[in-house]
Design a protein around this motif. Structure first.
Motif, mmCIF file in Angstrom:
data_model
loop_
_atom_site.group_PDB
_atom_site.id
_atom_site.type_symbol
_atom_site.label_atom_id
_atom_site.label_comp_id
_atom_site.label_asym_id
_atom_site.label_seq_id
_atom_site.Cartn_x
_atom_site.Cartn_y
_atom_site.Cartn_z
ATOM 1 N N LYS A 65 0.878 -1.136 -0.027
ATOM 2 C CA LYS A 65 0.011 -0.097 0.179
ATOM 3 C C LYS A 65 0.606 1.369 -0.115
ATOM 4 O O LYS A 65 0.712 2.282 -0.788
ATOM 5 N N GLN A 66 1.948 1.221 0.823
ATOM 6 C CA GLN A 66 2.905 2.363 0.708
ATOM 7 C C GLN A 66 3.538 2.741 -0.564
ATOM 8 O O GLN A 66 3.862 3.705 -0.964
ATOM 9 N N ILE A 67 4.057 1.468 -1.206
ATOM 10 C CA ILE A 67 4.587 1.530 -2.557
ATOM 11 C C ILE A 67 3.461 2.103 -3.525
ATOM 12 O O ILE A 67 3.908 3.064 -4.223
ATOM 13 N N ALA A 68 2.298 1.641 -3.456
ATOM 14 C CA ALA A 68 1.309 2.196 -4.391
ATOM 15 C C ALA A 68 1.054 3.405 -4.138
ATOM 16 O O ALA A 68 0.865 4.594 -5.144
ATOM 17 N N ALA A 69 0.990 4.215 -2.802
ATOM 18 C CA ALA A 69 0.866 5.334 -2.443
ATOM 19 C C ALA A 69 1.909 6.145 -2.968
ATOM 20 O O ALA A 69 1.760 7.383 -3.436
ATOM 21 N N GLU A 71 3.879 5.404 -5.579
ATOM 22 C CA GLU A 71 3.861 5.776 -7.133
ATOM 23 C C GLU A 71 2.588 6.755 -7.455
ATOM 24 O O GLU A 71 2.796 7.440 -8.248
ATOM 25 N N HIS A 72 1.662 6.632 -6.758
ATOM 26 C CA HIS A 72 0.626 7.658 -7.036
ATOM 27 C C HIS A 72 0.988 8.968 -6.900
ATOM 28 O O HIS A 72 0.629 9.903 -7.843
ATOM 29 N N ASP A 73 1.837 9.374 -5.734
ATOM 30 C CA ASP A 73 2.334 10.669 -5.486
ATOM 31 C C ASP A 73 3.256 10.969 -6.561
ATOM 32 O O ASP A 73 3.173 12.422 -6.980
ATOM 33 N N LEU A 74 4.018 10.073 -6.932
ATOM 34 C CA LEU A 74 5.043 10.400 -7.923
ATOM 35 C C LEU A 74 4.430 10.772 -9.431
ATOM 36 O O LEU A 74 4.605 11.836 -9.926
ATOM 37 N N ARG A 75 3.454 9.845 -9.760
ATOM 38 C CA ARG A 75 2.822 10.177 -11.156
ATOM 39 C C ARG A 75 1.712 11.336 -11.164
ATOM 40 O O ARG A 75 1.530 11.938 -12.245
ATOM 41 N N SER A 76 1.350 11.569 -9.872
ATOM 42 C CA SER A 76 0.357 12.927 -9.828
ATOM 43 C C SER A 76 1.047 14.151 -9.512
ATOM 44 O O SER A 76 0.381 15.406 -9.499
ATOM 45 N N GLY A 77 2.427 14.164 -9.307
ATOM 46 C CA GLY A 77 3.164 15.322 -9.197
ATOM 47 C C GLY A 77 3.346 15.663 -7.911
ATOM 48 O O GLY A 77 3.828 16.912 -7.464
ATOM 49 N N ASP A 78 2.850 14.887 -6.797
ATOM 50 C CA ASP A 78 2.804 15.353 -5.328
ATOM 51 C C ASP A 78 4.080 15.054 -4.724
ATOM 52 O O ASP A 78 4.189 15.082 -3.597
ATOM 53 N N ALA A 79 4.902 14.529 -5.379
ATOM 54 C CA ALA A 79 6.142 13.793 -4.816
ATOM 55 C C ALA A 79 7.370 13.983 -5.934
ATOM 56 O O ALA A 79 7.132 14.254 -7.239
#
Length: 98
Positions: A65-69, A71-79
């Protein structure tokens, strides 16, 4: 040979078809992922993912779940991506703080 092993033998181990219900959105994510990662098919990708889950149980559901979160942050530009050298520097700072 393990039941989860899908390699070897003349024709390989017997394969049994299963049914799996997924949301359309999740299936769309799976389809995008297997294509991006260069798998030949959805089935090949799902066998690979299932094999990893069985052979590497040390990866907990919470860890995934942490990895998926992330990845989501990276793809959305939040990280932002961090380089290996930056990670090493952060680890050295943490060690010095102890």
């Amino acid at each position: 040979m393990s039941d989860a092993d899908t390699s070897g033998g003349d024709n390989g181990p017997e394969k049994i078809q299963i049914n799996l219900r997924l949301t359309k959105a999740f299936l769309d994510d799976i389809d995008a992922t297997w294509k991006e990662q260069g798998f030949n098919s959805r089935s090949e990708f799902l066998r690979h993912a299932a094999r990893d889950a069985v052979k590497h149980p040390e990866f907990s559901r919470e860890g995934w779940k942490q990895i998926a979160a992330s990845e989501h942050d990276l793809r959305s530009g939040d990280a932002e991506l961090v380089s290996r050298d930056e990670v090493r520097a952060m680890m050295r700072r943490d060690e010095n703080d102890e």
